[in-house]
Design a protein around this motif. Structure first.
Motif, PDB file in Angstrom:
ATOM      1  N   ILE A  95      16.572 189.516  -1.711  1.00  0.00           N
ATOM      2  CA  ILE A  95      18.301 189.626  -2.098  1.00  0.00           C
ATOM      3  C   ILE A  95      18.556 188.273  -2.679  1.00  0.00           C
ATOM      4  CG2 ILE A  95      20.452 190.096  -1.334  1.00  0.00           C
ATOM      5  CD1 ILE A  95      18.976 192.193   0.549  1.00  0.00           C
ATOM      6  N   LEU A  96      18.564 187.171  -2.141  1.00  0.00           N
ATOM      7  CA  LEU A  96      18.759 186.072  -2.391  1.00  0.00           C
ATOM      8  C   LEU A  96      18.294 185.419  -3.724  1.00  0.00           C
ATOM      9  CD1 LEU A  96      18.768 184.044   1.152  1.00  0.00           C
ATOM     10  CD2 LEU A  96      20.852 184.617  -0.265  1.00  0.00           C
ATOM     11  N   GLY A  97      16.937 185.913  -3.783  1.00  0.00           N
ATOM     12  CA  GLY A  97      16.255 185.776  -5.350  1.00  0.00           C
ATOM     13  C   GLY A  97      16.969 186.487  -6.350  1.00  0.00           C
ATOM     14  N   GLU A  98      17.416 187.629  -6.070  1.00  0.00           N
ATOM     15  CA  GLU A  98      18.147 188.155  -7.057  1.00  0.00           C
ATOM     16  C   GLU A  98      19.540 187.777  -7.502  1.00  0.00           C
ATOM     17  OE1 GLU A  98      17.348 191.307  -8.878  1.00  0.00           O
ATOM     18  OE2 GLU A  98      15.423 191.246  -8.105  1.00  0.00           O
ATOM     19  N   THR A 149      20.659 184.583  -6.755  1.00  0.00           N
ATOM     20  CA  THR A 149      20.353 182.999  -7.247  1.00  0.00           C
ATOM     21  C   THR A 149      19.572 182.519  -8.087  1.00  0.00           C
ATOM     22  OG1 THR A 149      19.156 182.388  -5.691  1.00  0.00           O
ATOM     23  CG2 THR A 149      21.451 182.522  -4.592  1.00  0.00           C
ATOM     24  N   GLY A 150      18.426 183.501  -8.212  1.00  0.00           N
ATOM     25  CA  GLY A 150      17.316 183.031  -9.094  1.00  0.00           C
ATOM     26  C   GLY A 150      16.138 182.518  -8.232  1.00  0.00           C
ATOM     27  N   ALA A 151      16.215 182.323  -6.946  1.00  0.00           N
ATOM     28  CA  ALA A 151      15.323 181.727  -6.167  1.00  0.00           C
ATOM     29  C   ALA A 151      15.233 182.306  -4.856  1.00  0.00           C
ATOM     30  CB  ALA A 151      15.460 180.018  -5.929  1.00  0.00           C
ATOM     31  N   LYS A 152      14.111 182.270  -4.242  1.00  0.00           N
ATOM     32  CA  LYS A 152      13.954 182.837  -2.840  1.00  0.00           C
ATOM     33  C   LYS A 152      14.002 181.785  -1.727  1.00  0.00           C
ATOM     34  CE  LYS A 152      11.501 187.044  -4.554  1.00  0.00           C
ATOM     35  NZ  LYS A 152      10.142 187.920  -4.484  1.00  0.00           N
ATOM     36  N   THR A 153      13.735 180.628  -2.119  1.00  0.00           N
ATOM     37  CA  THR A 153      13.367 179.593  -1.165  1.00  0.00           C
ATOM     38  C   THR A 153      14.669 179.385  -0.311  1.00  0.00           C
ATOM     39  OG1 THR A 153      14.008 177.906  -3.047  1.00  0.00           O
ATOM     40  CG2 THR A 153      11.560 178.482  -2.726  1.00  0.00           C
ATOM     41  N   VAL A 154      14.427 178.808   0.856  1.00  0.00           N
ATOM     42  CA  VAL A 154      15.744 178.295   1.584  1.00  0.00           C
ATOM     43  C   VAL A 154      15.367 176.671   1.538  1.00  0.00           C
ATOM     44  CG1 VAL A 154      15.524 180.218   2.866  1.00  0.00           C
ATOM     45  CG2 VAL A 154      14.262 178.566   3.917  1.00  0.00           C
ATOM     46  N   PRO A 155      16.458 176.294   1.837  1.00  0.00           N
ATOM     47  CA  PRO A 155      17.496 176.680   2.032  1.00  0.00           C
ATOM     48  C   PRO A 155      18.428 177.338   0.792  1.00  0.00           C
ATOM     49  CG  PRO A 155      17.955 174.446   2.127  1.00  0.00           C
ATOM     50  CD  PRO A 155      16.443 174.730   2.044  1.00  0.00           C
TER      51      PRO A 155
END
Length: 112
Positions: free
Chosen positions: A72-75, A77-83
């Motif tokens: 969901i964060l990838g969708e 923000t364009g990136a799935k990495t944390v933080p």
């Protein structure tokens, strides 16, 4: 027969989890999607501690739905990495991004 991975690669942005992620992002001035063992996550948290800004950390390694949240964060923000660091609902990026904003004096403008 193929090998199945538990990794979620495509996020359902209409799911209850996606709704929850969006609610978290807007729940506090600073929200950090993090993993407890990640050095870049620690770096991001340290920046907000140095500038005495309260933050909410969502520790994904302590959640069963971490892969779905990262998709969901990838969708979003364009990136799935944390933080993935959000200030007032805006994604500022990751640990190195936040540190650079802090060091060049630009992080404070997000709190005005």
């Amino acid at each position: 027969m193929g090998v199945f991975s538990s990794k979620v690669t495509h996020a359902n942005m209409a799911s209850p989890t996606a709704t929850l992620v969006k609610e978290w992002i807007n729940s506090d001035a600073v929200v950090i999607f993090s993993k407890t063992y990640c050095p870049y996550c620690k770096l991001a948290k340290d920046v907000f501690e140095k500038c005495q800004k309260k933050y909410t950390a969502i520790e994904l390694d302590k959640r069963d739905d971490a892969d779905e949240i990262q998709a969901i964060l990838g969708e979003l923000t364009g990136a799935k990495t944390v933080p993935r660091v959000f200030v007032k609902g805006e994604c500022l990026g990751g640990g190195s991004d936040v540190k650079a904003l802090y060091e060049n004096g630009k992080l404070e403008k997000y709190f005005e």
